[in-house]
Motif scaffolding. Structure first.
Motif, PDB file in Angstrom:
ATOM      1  N   GLY A 309       0.800  -1.211   0.000  1.00  0.00           N
ATOM      2  CA  GLY A 309       0.000   0.000   0.000  1.00  0.00           C
ATOM      3  C   GLY A 309       0.831   1.258   0.000  1.00  0.00           C
ATOM      4  N   GLN A 310       2.072   1.174  -0.492  1.00  0.00           N
ATOM      5  CA  GLN A 310       2.959   2.340  -0.513  1.00  0.00           C
ATOM      6  C   GLN A 310       3.745   2.376  -1.823  1.00  0.00           C
ATOM      7  N   ASN A 311       3.463   3.373  -2.645  1.00  0.00           N
ATOM      8  CA  ASN A 311       4.257   3.679  -3.843  1.00  0.00           C
ATOM      9  C   ASN A 311       4.274   2.569  -4.893  1.00  0.00           C
ATOM     10  N   ASP A 313       2.626   0.507  -8.230  1.00  0.00           N
ATOM     11  CA  ASP A 313       1.792   0.785  -9.394  1.00  0.00           C
ATOM     12  C   ASP A 313       0.600  -0.155  -9.452  1.00  0.00           C
ATOM     13  N   TYR A 315      -1.593  -2.863  -6.861  1.00  0.00           N
ATOM     14  CA  TYR A 315      -1.784  -3.276  -5.476  1.00  0.00           C
ATOM     15  C   TYR A 315      -2.704  -4.485  -5.421  1.00  0.00           C
ATOM     16  N   THR A 335      -7.487   3.169 -10.114  1.00  0.00           N
ATOM     17  CA  THR A 335      -7.855   4.162  -9.115  1.00  0.00           C
ATOM     18  C   THR A 335      -6.663   5.091  -8.923  1.00  0.00           C
ATOM     19  N   GLU A 336      -6.689   5.915  -7.898  1.00  0.00           N
ATOM     20  CA  GLU A 336      -5.594   6.829  -7.605  1.00  0.00           C
ATOM     21  C   GLU A 336      -5.170   6.687  -6.161  1.00  0.00           C
ATOM     22  N   ASP A 337      -3.861   6.918  -5.919  1.00  0.00           N
ATOM     23  CA  ASP A 337      -3.384   6.894  -4.540  1.00  0.00           C
ATOM     24  C   ASP A 337      -3.601   8.267  -3.909  1.00  0.00           C
ATOM     25  N   GLN A 338      -3.023   8.476  -2.731  1.00  0.00           N
ATOM     26  CA  GLN A 338      -3.275   9.703  -1.985  1.00  0.00           C
ATOM     27  C   GLN A 338      -2.738  10.949  -2.665  1.00  0.00           C
ATOM     28  N   ARG A 341      -1.721   9.666  -7.997  1.00  0.00           N
ATOM     29  CA  ARG A 341      -1.010   8.833  -8.950  1.00  0.00           C
ATOM     30  C   ARG A 341      -1.862   7.628  -9.325  1.00  0.00           C
ATOM     31  N   ILE A 343      -2.996   3.985 -10.030  1.00  0.00           N
ATOM     32  CA  ILE A 343      -2.600   2.639  -9.632  1.00  0.00           C
ATOM     33  C   ILE A 343      -3.690   1.670 -10.074  1.00  0.00           C
ATOM     34  N   ASP A 345      -5.737  -1.475  -8.882  1.00  0.00           N
ATOM     35  CA  ASP A 345      -6.126  -2.243  -7.702  1.00  0.00           C
ATOM     36  C   ASP A 345      -6.635  -3.596  -8.182  1.00  0.00           C
TER      37      ASP A 345
END
Length: 385
Positions: A309-311, A313, A315, A335-338, A341, A343, A345
């Motif tokens: 769940g960190q950085n 592409d 998950y 989807t997008e991260d915080q 960016r 990613i 899922d």
């Protein structure tokens, strides 16, 4: 003697006035509910007609023109982007509860109104259009403290509920009961390709729940035909849910139901590594080909997949069976991260070994989804506290 006669006359007049007021109140409550029921039946008929085929901008315009007097201020519309929302209540409901979601304006009248048969019903319907295509349509009959509704959404189901085992048996419809906090929820769903007869069966609202003296309290009372269908298929549902839990689902279904599907070549794998109560893994890979949906990365870019769940592409909440040098079919949704960016899922079953047979099966499911021309699902849910 005269005084006594005047007293009795006053009592009789008072009683007569009280009875007359109660009768007038009863007629007002019942009349308003019958009027709301009549409108709800016609609104549902319009929604059924529209939802029996892939909806268009022209279909939406017909609904909006007919039901514009009950449209709310948050509605906005153009062919490129449109959201139209209707909310109808009877005048007794509006007088006592008000027209917003705040506390009742005249809460002391709730109990007397309920004694006269008031159900505090409000009807909701909404349409969402994107680039001339009907993405979502909803109809909901709400009792104060209860909910019954139906909806259709373009992107099959919500991203947090990407696949339903119920659709394995019948790809174009399902019926399912869910547990929720302090309530019971019953839901049915279908695509326009289920056919008008099946759609009518699955949207068989019992609008007498608005006007009958005793309120409806069970699924069978609110949606009798849909509930019979659910009970008839209940013995087969356990095996479907077990198959989903074990990821033993035909690839065609994954191809039909998932938003983003791609072929990836794995360069290297790290882990799995045990870290306390958690098993970590990561992999480096390249996307070789997109099968469905948009994949933003170029084929030459090396991507990172992990469950941290960190950085990353890509998950995935699990430990997939990936090997360096292997080729896999990945599926899930973008989807997008915080930090905004992009990613990918991955679905819980979102890693499948590549083979020509699996590829052909996925492609069959993708073709079936494309044949539906965007509209994918309609649902009815009923909730009671």
């Amino acid at each position: 003697m005269i005084t006594r006669n005047w007293i009795w006359r006053g009592v009789r007049i008072t009683v007569l006035l009280a009875v007359s007021l109660i009768l007038l109140a009863f007629v007002a409550v019942q009349g308003q509910q019958w009027l709301l029921r009549w409108r709800a039946e016609r609104l549902l008929a319009d929604m059924r007609e529209m939802q029996s085929h892939p909806g268009t901008w022209a279909d939406a315009q017909k609904i909006m023109q007919r039901w514009h007097p009950w449209g709310l201020g948050e509605s906005f519309c153009s062919m490129e982007e449109c959201f139209f929302y209707v909310r109808m209540v009877d005048k007794v409901d509006a007088f006592i509860l008000g027209n917003d979601d705040g506390p009742p304006k005249r809460h002391w009248l709730i109990w007397p109104a309920q004694l006269l048969g008031e159900k505090f019903t409000f009807i909701e319907a909404s349409l969402r259009i994107n680039h001339g295509i009907m993405e979502e349509s909803r109809f909901r009959m709400n009792f104060w403290g209860q909910d019954e509704g139906m909806e259709r959404a373009v992107d099959t189901f919500g991203t947090g509920d990407n696949f339903r085992a119920e659709r394995l048996q019948h790809p174009d419809y399902y019926a399912e009961k869910y547990q929720c906090e302090d309530c019971v929820r019953f839901e049915t769903g279908f695509t326009p390709f289920a056919g008008q007869d099946k759609i009518r069966e699955l949207t068989d609202f019992n609008f007498s729940c608005i006007t009958r003296w005793r309120p409806c309290t069970t699924e069978a009372q609110v949606m009798p035909s849909a509930w019979k269908l659910y009970e008839a298929e209940l013995p087969h549902k356990e095996s479907f849910h077990k198959a989903l839990d074990e990821c033993k689902i035909p690839p065609e279904a994954f191809g039909r139901e998932n938003h983003t599907i791609a072929i990836a070549d794995v360069i290297s794998v790290q882990g799995p590594t045990r870290r306390g109560n958690w098993t970590a893994w990561s992999a480096r890979l390249k996307i070789g080909r997109s099968l469905k949906g948009r994949v933003h990365w170029p084929q030459s870019k090396i991507l990172r997949a992990s469950n941290e769940g960190q950085n990353e592409d890509l998950y995935w909440n699990g430990v997939p069976k990936m090997e360096a040098g292997g080729r896999y079919i990945l599926f899930g949704f973008l989807t997008e991260d915080q930090i905004g960016r992009a990613i990918m899922d991955l679905d819980e079953c979102g890693v499948v070994s590549y083979s020509e047979r699996n590829l052909s099966a996925f492609q069959s499911g993708i073709d079936a989804a494309l044949a539906r021309h965007v509209p994918q699902a309609l649902g009815i849910d009923s909730i009671w506290p």
